[in-house]
Write a protein that holds these residues in place. Structure first.
Motif, PDB file in Angstrom:
ATOM      1  N   LEU A 190       0.863  -1.179   0.000  1.00 23.58           N
ATOM      2  CA  LEU A 190       0.000   0.000   0.000  1.00 23.58           C
ATOM      3  C   LEU A 190       0.899   1.228   0.000  1.00 23.58           C
ATOM      4  N   ARG A 191       0.486   2.266  -0.692  1.00 18.68           N
ATOM      5  CA  ARG A 191       1.306   3.471  -0.680  1.00 18.68           C
ATOM      6  C   ARG A 191       1.345   4.020   0.743  1.00 18.68           C
ATOM      7  N   LYS A 192       2.328   4.857   1.010  1.00 14.96           N
ATOM      8  CA  LYS A 192       2.445   5.419   2.356  1.00 14.96           C
ATOM      9  C   LYS A 192       1.288   6.371   2.639  1.00 14.96           C
ATOM     10  N   ILE A 193       0.859   6.388   3.886  1.00 18.01           N
ATOM     11  CA  ILE A 193      -0.142   7.372   4.309  1.00 18.01           C
ATOM     12  C   ILE A 193       0.575   8.708   4.467  1.00 18.01           C
ATOM     13  N   ARG A 194      -0.019   9.759   3.878  1.00 16.88           N
ATOM     14  CA  ARG A 194       0.624  11.083   3.941  1.00 16.88           C
ATOM     15  C   ARG A 194       0.073  11.844   5.130  1.00 16.88           C
ATOM     16  N   ILE A 195       0.938  12.125   6.063  1.00 14.21           N
ATOM     17  CA  ILE A 195       0.524  12.824   7.279  1.00 14.21           C
ATOM     18  C   ILE A 195       1.095  14.233   7.258  1.00 14.21           C
ATOM     19  N   GLY A 196       0.197  15.211   7.212  1.00 18.54           N
ATOM     20  CA  GLY A 196       0.614  16.609   7.240  1.00 18.54           C
ATOM     21  C   GLY A 196       0.778  17.062   8.682  1.00 18.54           C
ATOM     22  N   LEU A 197       1.705  17.977   8.881  1.00 12.29           N
ATOM     23  CA  LEU A 197       1.945  18.488  10.236  1.00 12.29           C
ATOM     24  C   LEU A 197       1.968  20.009  10.172  1.00 12.29           C
ATOM     25  N   ILE A 198       1.080  20.631  10.943  1.00 12.68           N
ATOM     26  CA  ILE A 198       1.023  22.098  10.990  1.00 12.68           C
ATOM     27  C   ILE A 198       1.103  22.526  12.451  1.00 12.68           C
ATOM     28  N   SER A 199       2.070  23.370  12.745  1.00  8.16           N
ATOM     29  CA  SER A 199       2.172  23.925  14.097  1.00  8.16           C
ATOM     30  C   SER A 199       1.515  25.297  14.054  1.00  8.16           C
ATOM     31  N   THR A 200       0.422  25.472  14.776  1.00  7.47           N
ATOM     32  CA  THR A 200      -0.232  26.779  14.762  1.00  7.47           C
ATOM     33  C   THR A 200       0.173  27.571  15.995  1.00  7.47           C
ATOM     34  N   ILE A 236       5.782  12.105   5.978  1.00  6.99           N
ATOM     35  CA  ILE A 236       5.436  13.346   6.684  1.00  6.99           C
ATOM     36  C   ILE A 236       5.570  14.535   5.740  1.00  6.99           C
ATOM     37  N   LEU A 237       4.530  15.347   5.699  1.00  6.54           N
ATOM     38  CA  LEU A 237       4.613  16.612   4.960  1.00  6.54           C
ATOM     39  C   LEU A 237       4.516  17.716   6.004  1.00  6.54           C
ATOM     40  N   ASP A 238       5.601  18.418   6.227  1.00  9.34           N
ATOM     41  CA  ASP A 238       5.663  19.394   7.315  1.00  9.34           C
ATOM     42  C   ASP A 238       5.415  20.793   6.756  1.00  9.34           C
ATOM     43  N   TYR A 239       4.316  21.408   7.201  1.00  6.38           N
ATOM     44  CA  TYR A 239       3.956  22.740   6.713  1.00  6.38           C
ATOM     45  C   TYR A 239       4.476  23.856   7.624  1.00  6.38           C
ATOM     46  N   GLY A 240       5.278  23.496   8.610  1.00  6.97           N
ATOM     47  CA  GLY A 240       5.911  24.504   9.456  1.00  6.97           C
ATOM     48  C   GLY A 240       4.921  25.191  10.386  1.00  6.97           C
ATOM     49  N   LEU A 249      -4.596  30.193   8.388  1.00  9.55           N
ATOM     50  CA  LEU A 249      -4.866  28.799   8.749  1.00  9.55           C
ATOM     51  C   LEU A 249      -5.708  28.122   7.667  1.00  9.55           C
ATOM     52  N   ALA A 250      -6.728  28.852   7.208  1.00  8.09           N
ATOM     53  CA  ALA A 250      -7.609  28.269   6.182  1.00  8.09           C
ATOM     54  C   ALA A 250      -6.803  27.944   4.926  1.00  8.09           C
ATOM     55  N   GLN A 251      -5.883  28.852   4.567  1.00  5.27           N
ATOM     56  CA  GLN A 251      -5.027  28.630   3.392  1.00  5.27           C
ATOM     57  C   GLN A 251      -4.161  27.374   3.590  1.00  5.27           C
ATOM     58  N   ALA A 252      -3.529  27.296   4.772  1.00  9.70           N
ATOM     59  CA  ALA A 252      -2.651  26.144   5.050  1.00  9.70           C
ATOM     60  C   ALA A 252      -3.447  24.845   5.069  1.00  9.70           C
ATOM     61  N   ALA A 256      -2.941  21.637   2.645  1.00  4.85           N
ATOM     62  CA  ALA A 256      -2.642  20.328   3.238  1.00  4.85           C
ATOM     63  C   ALA A 256      -3.722  19.311   2.886  1.00  4.85           C
ATOM     64  N   ALA A 257      -4.978  19.769   2.859  1.00  2.00           N
ATOM     65  CA  ALA A 257      -6.079  18.828   2.602  1.00  2.00           C
ATOM     66  C   ALA A 257      -5.935  18.188   1.227  1.00  2.00           C
ATOM     67  N   CYS A 258      -5.369  18.959   0.271  1.00  2.00           N
ATOM     68  CA  CYS A 258      -5.192  18.395  -1.076  1.00  2.00           C
ATOM     69  C   CYS A 258      -4.120  17.327  -1.093  1.00  2.00           C
ATOM     70  N   ALA A 259      -3.127  17.476  -0.243  1.00  2.00           N
ATOM     71  CA  ALA A 259      -1.943  16.624  -0.352  1.00  2.00           C
ATOM     72  C   ALA A 259      -1.896  15.490   0.677  1.00  2.00           C
ATOM     73  N   CYS A 260      -2.683  15.598   1.742  1.00  2.00           N
ATOM     74  CA  CYS A 260      -2.495  14.669   2.870  1.00  2.00           C
ATOM     75  C   CYS A 260      -3.722  13.781   3.089  1.00  2.00           C
ATOM     76  N   ASP A 261      -3.484  12.626   3.701  1.00  2.00           N
ATOM     77  CA  ASP A 261      -4.577  11.760   4.149  1.00  2.00           C
ATOM     78  C   ASP A 261      -4.993  12.128   5.558  1.00  2.00           C
ATOM     79  N   VAL A 262      -4.024  12.559   6.332  1.00  2.00           N
ATOM     80  CA  VAL A 262      -4.241  12.899   7.744  1.00  2.00           C
ATOM     81  C   VAL A 262      -3.498  14.201   7.992  1.00  2.00           C
ATOM     82  N   LEU A 263      -4.117  15.061   8.768  1.00  2.00           N
ATOM     83  CA  LEU A 263      -3.451  16.316   9.102  1.00  2.00           C
ATOM     84  C   LEU A 263      -3.366  16.419  10.622  1.00  2.00           C
ATOM     85  N   VAL A 264      -2.158  16.592  11.108  1.00  2.00           N
ATOM     86  CA  VAL A 264      -1.956  16.769  12.549  1.00  2.00           C
ATOM     87  C   VAL A 264      -1.642  18.241  12.775  1.00  2.00           C
TER      88      VAL A 264
END
Ligand SMILES: Nc1nc2c(c(=O)[nH]1)N[C@H]1C(S)=C(S)[C@@H](COP(=O)(O)OP(=O)(O)OC[C@H]3O[C@@H](n4cnc5c(N)ncnc54)[C@H](O)[C@@H]3O)O[C@H]1N2
Ligand code: MOO
Length: 304
Positions: A190-200, A236-240, A249-252, A256-264
């Motif tokens: 299975l392809r890797k699950i893409r997990i986005g990470l955003i520190s707000t 991991i896709l790290d959005y800083g 936040l809405a922009q980020a 992220a929603a387009c690129a990730c399966d899960v967003l933390v």
């Protein structure tokens, strides 16, 4: 089961009245809304550790592929052990691992053989060299061998056609060896699950930079990245760091929603008017399970 609530601009207040639940329940609720990744990819065996197998795999060859010796010693035929011992048998050939022995053997002849070497047809036991007495071109054997002793027969470990692994199993080093033993160079996972990470948080500063007034170093980011980097089936896709502004936040979240399966995300889910994470998520039309988790110091997390 709490029902998901529709998001509104006021949703950031919604958690205020929510029930506080345990970490385990919160995790179970998050898992319950998760969907399984279906896309697959082929990866080399050497890069497949910890990945999740896409489909059942069946043996294509027997393992071992041929009858072979488990010991250094002498391959013998039981027919040569008539009467009572000891038996003196002449050495009619020699075979090491990786070799083939095409010759014929007269009766009363044994074959000098080494661990891993193919046992030619007709030989039905291997006697360890420690249990033989070698004199010039003969060996003396005192005990009648048991049929099959010290021979690893073809297909003993794996039979062609056996189901080796099932879809969904994780590829441990041992399972990878099983596949390598079948001659496979790559495997479908299975392809890797893409997990986005955003520190707000407007107050966050990257470690290594000078700390300004009212700022705090972003420690969650490195911890979460370190934890996720240990998961071999996640990417991991790290959005800083994103400041506490609803549009930012809405922009980020949109990116992220387009690129990730899960967003933390971390921060910004409390009940004050500076907490924009929940309402910014709402801008993307999501629904939200409000999970107030009984843990310290942060009791607020959300999943949706
Ligand atoms: N007369 C005696 N013979 C043996 C004794 C003993 O005490 N007396 N000990 C046995 C034991 S125990 C072992 S273990 C082996 C060790 O032998 P080697 O270190 O020489 O191992 P090999 O013969 O090279 O290999 C054993 C077996 O495994 C296969 N093999 C080797 N490398 C790989 C690999 N990378 N991937 C897959 N399979 C591999 C090889 O073909 C052999 O079948 O000695 C016994 N003999
Ligand atoms: O004792 Mo050997 O070295 O394992 O099978």
């Amino acid at each position: 089961m709490e029902t998901a609530i529709a998001l509104t601009n006021e949703t950031c207040q919604a958690g205020a009245s929510g029930r506080v639940i345990s970490v385990d329940i919160a995790a179970a609720k998050a898992v319950a809304i998760a969907r399984t990744v279906r896309e697959t990819e082929h990866v080399p065996l050497m890069a497949a550790r910890g990945r999740i197998l896409a489909r059942d795999l069946f043996g294509s060859i027997d393992l071992p592929p041929f009858d072979n010796s488990a010991m250094d010693g002498y391959a013998v035929r039981l027919a040569d052990f008539a009467g009572t011992g000891p038996w003196a048998l002449s050495v009619g050939g020699r075979i090491a691992a990786g070799e083939l022995h095409a010759g014929q053997f007269a009766s009363n002849e044994v074959l000098r053989i080494f661990t891993g070497a193919p046992v030619p047809g007709g030989f039905d036991a291997v006697i360890m060299q420690e249990h033989c007495e070698r004199t010039n071109n003969a060996v003396v054997i005192t005990t009648r061998p048991r049929r099959g002793i010290n021979i690893r027969y073809a297909g003993e470990d794996v039979r062609a056609g056996d189901r080796l692994l099932a879809a969904g199993e994780q590829l441990t080093p041992q399972r990878l060896a099983l596949l390598a033993g079948q001659g496979l160079a790559e495997v479908e996972v299975l392809r890797k699950i893409r997990i986005g990470l955003i520190s707000t948080g407007t107050e966050l500063q990257q470690p290594g930079e000078p700390l300004g007034p009212g700022q705090i170093y972003n420690s969650n980011r490195v911890m979460i990245r370190a934890m996720l980097s240990a998961v071999p089936w996640a990417e991991i896709l790290d959005y800083g760091i994103v400041p506490d502004r609803r549009e930012a936040l809405a922009q980020a979240f949109g990116d992220a929603a387009c690129a990730c399966d899960v967003l933390v995300t971390t921060g910004g889910v409390s009940a004050g008017e500076e907490d924009h994470v929940v309402s910014a998520l709402g801008q993307h039309g999501g629904t939200l399970d409000v999970l107030k988790v009984a843990m310290r110091p942060e009791s607020r997390s959300r999943s949706g």
